[in-house]
Design an enzyme around this catalytic site. Structure first.
Site, PDB file in Angstrom:
ATOM      1  N   CYS A  53       0.757  -1.011  -0.173  1.00 50.80           N
ATOM      2  CA  CYS A  53      -0.090  -0.097  -0.020  1.00 50.80           C
ATOM      3  C   CYS A  53       0.966   1.299  -0.045  1.00 50.80           C
ATOM      4  O   CYS A  53       0.443   2.426  -0.518  1.00 50.80           O
ATOM      5  CB  CYS A  53      -0.918   0.021   1.162  1.00 50.80           C
ATOM      6  SG  CYS A  53      -2.271  -1.479   0.931  1.00 50.80           S
ATOM      7  N   SER A  54       1.871   1.080   0.759  1.00 56.49           N
ATOM      8  CA  SER A  54       2.687   2.305   0.641  1.00 56.49           C
ATOM      9  C   SER A  54       3.495   2.523  -0.868  1.00 56.49           C
ATOM     10  O   SER A  54       3.527   3.746  -1.466  1.00 56.49           O
ATOM     11  CB  SER A  54       4.040   1.814   1.468  1.00 56.49           C
ATOM     12  OG  SER A  54       3.679   1.902   2.971  1.00 56.49           O
TER      13      SER A  54
END
Length: 160
Positions: A53-54
């Site tokens: 997700c980063s």
């Protein structure tokens, strides 16, 4: 990641995007107000501070200027609370777009992207035009997939 029984059907490309209002790192966001200003890249992600997700948010941050040049804004959404979002933004050293908190999965449900646990949204990206019509829907977005990422920009009008 299918819609739950009794929930509204998932919107398809060409259909009107469902509206929602959520708190975010830049105040309350109503999707209908955002699409009144510009096209919207609506990015659902699983959880703050997770590696994939980063990467998803890093990609959108790196290409944010191009997104703006194509007449769009980014709204990122997860089930994390605002305190978690604010800490995540701080770890990033800032983000040029808001992180919306969908703790009750209201937006994830109407877009049909609640994960199999029923507790989070999956990674998904939608491109919505200024009239609210869905131009592109990637319901199982994988940040490492260049063709999926390029499809977002094609939907925004970039000739690749």
């Amino acid at each position: 990641m299918s819609a739950c029984a009794g929930s509204p059907p998932m919107p398809d490309v060409g259909e009107q995007a469902p509206d929602f209002e959520l708190p975010s790192t830049s105040g309350d966001i109503r999707l209908s107000e955002a699409i009144g200003r510009s096209k919207v890249v609506l990015a659902f992600y699983y959880e703050d501070a997770t590696p994939v997700c980063s990467n998803e948010l890093s990609m959108l941050r790196e290409d944010h200027e191009l997104v703006r040049e194509l007449g769009a804004e980014v709204i990122a959404v997860s089930a994390d609370n605002l305190a978690s979002h604010e800490a995540f933004v701080e770890r990033f050293g800032g983000l040029p777009f808001p992180l919306a908190s969908d703790e009750k999965l209201e937006a994830a449900k109407v877009f049909g992207v609640v994960d199999d646990t029923g507790k989070r949204s999956g990674r998904a990206v939608f491109v919505i035009d200024r009239g609210g019509k869905l131009l592109h829907a990637e319901r199982w977005f994988q940040p490492g997939n260049p063709s999926q990422y390029e499809a977002i920009f094609r939907a925004l009008g970039l000739d690749l």
